[in-house]
Design an enzyme around this catalytic site. Sequence first.
Site, short mmCIF file in Angstrom:
data_model
loop_
_atom_site.label_atom_id
_atom_site.label_comp_id
_atom_site.label_asym_id
_atom_site.label_seq_id
_atom_site.Cartn_x
_atom_site.Cartn_y
_atom_site.Cartn_z
N HIS A 1 0.83 -1.22 0.00
CA HIS A 1 0.00 0.00 0.00
C HIS A 1 0.87 1.27 0.00
O HIS A 1 0.41 2.33 0.42
CB HIS A 1 -0.95 0.03 1.21
CG HIS A 1 -1.78 -1.19 1.36
ND1 HIS A 1 -2.98 -1.38 0.68
CD2 HIS A 1 -1.57 -2.33 2.09
CE1 HIS A 1 -3.48 -2.56 1.00
NE2 HIS A 1 -2.65 -3.16 1.84
N SER B 1 15.91 20.92 -16.03
CA SER B 1 14.79 21.84 -16.21
C SER B 1 15.27 23.09 -16.91
O SER B 1 16.40 23.55 -16.69
CB SER B 1 14.20 22.20 -14.84
OG SER B 1 13.36 23.34 -14.93
N LYS C 1 17.30 20.83 -10.88
CA LYS C 1 16.52 19.64 -11.20
C LYS C 1 17.32 18.57 -11.93
O LYS C 1 18.14 18.85 -12.79
CB LYS C 1 15.30 20.00 -12.07
CG LYS C 1 14.27 20.86 -11.38
CD LYS C 1 13.56 20.13 -10.25
CE LYS C 1 12.72 18.98 -10.74
NZ LYS C 1 11.61 19.41 -11.61
N GLU D 1 10.09 7.97 -16.87
CA GLU D 1 8.75 8.52 -17.07
C GLU D 1 8.24 8.24 -18.48
O GLU D 1 7.05 7.94 -18.69
CB GLU D 1 8.77 10.02 -16.80
CG GLU D 1 8.98 10.37 -15.33
CD GLU D 1 9.17 11.85 -15.08
OE1 GLU D 1 9.24 12.22 -13.90
OE2 GLU D 1 9.26 12.63 -16.06
#
Length: 463
Positions: free
Chosen positions: A156, A277, A283, A290
């Site tokens: 979970h 970024s 970043k 992704e």
Amino acid sequence: MKKLWGGRFTKSAEEWVDEFGASISFDQELVLEDIEGSIAHVEMLSKTGILSVAEAEKIKNGLLTLKKQAEKDELSFSVKLEDIHLNLESKLTDLIGPVGGKLHTGRSRNDQVATDMHLYLRKQVKQIIQLLNELQSSLLEKAEHHIETVMPGYTHLQRAQPISFAHHLMAYFWMFERDKQRYQENVTRINVSPLGAGALAGTTFPIDRSYSADLLGFDSIYENSMDAVSDRDFILEFLSTSSILMMHLSRFSEEIILWSSQEFKFIELDDSFSTGSSIMPQKKNPDMAELIRGKTGRVYGNLMGLLTVLKGLPLAYNKDMQEDKEGMFDTVKTVVGSLRIFAGMIQTMKVNEQGMENATKNDFSNATELADYLSEKGMPFREAHEVVGKLVLYCVNKKCYLQDLSITELQAASSLFEQDIYHVLNPRTAVERRNSAGGTGFTQIKQAIEKAKLCVWEKEEVK
């Protein structure tokens, strides 16, 4: 430009209609397979005496010339000729004269295109199996270095029990092993020859379908000519297997994305698999993971698209089936790219061993160890579960963890607790002791890795 099937027609379609109906923009991907199938077909026509040896030799030499040109990317194709089959037949006839028209004796574009796709997909699936082997090898190598790296295990997405990082990696190894098995089973159904089935009813010529199948390396032929030209199950199976594989890669990507975040800090991806970024200089984004997670959706879509195309089609061939190729090509490209990226990410990622272990010390993931400890002392597990649950609540209110409790506090909950409980509460001990078959114990992981090596090494040369 005259259509090769135009004898019955008195009127030509407008250019935009030709473009809508043509498949050459994408089925030119099958150029080498189409030539390979044609060479086998003409050799069979020669063997059976349907064509003379001289005719067959001239056609074969012409096809070999086209093959060399295709390999050098020297061929150009016309929308007016619709597809790869008519484009190549036209080029062959231009090259060797009218005898080129005899190549199509005893076959149809329906069995021809089916043969092309069987040949194409057989090659691509074997490549994918090899890439899965390579990804598994990367996982094994990383797992061997992290057998005793302890991390939180989750259910979970809540910390559940401490586990070995190698154990977590090996869970994906076995997922990919099942994927590999599914692809290998897919090959058995891909490796069936439709060549010579004709449009749907076979042919009056005395062809030898088994001979051409042998030349192309197929294991068998379709037993029914209508099934041969209308079957796309082998593509559906490929798309289905690829969807399951991409689901596994997507789940793994999600974990890599989480682990590389500042909140987890369990791993750091190599710069070559990350991006920055345009506005935030600090970043380091896990973009490749992704993208793989995102591209999973397009593979699912390709499966659902073809299922929908086929669901209402009567036998045998219908023009709708032209829609079987783009999704197949796209899925091959997506899966191959994803596997290559993933193997690289695993090989190059840095593991924060200390960060992982520290995360197991500031939670209640060792609560099950207390319950098991009490059970081993004779207390029924359900009673032990309740005792430990109350201890956890006590710690929450006191703002401490189980290992912070004194022996007096523990014995107030149960007289069965003794001084050795602090050794049991150690996360590393908790992992080490779980030596049931398939468990996270270090001994079990070592055995699992040795067994896993056989799965990769025995099949590394995919045939």
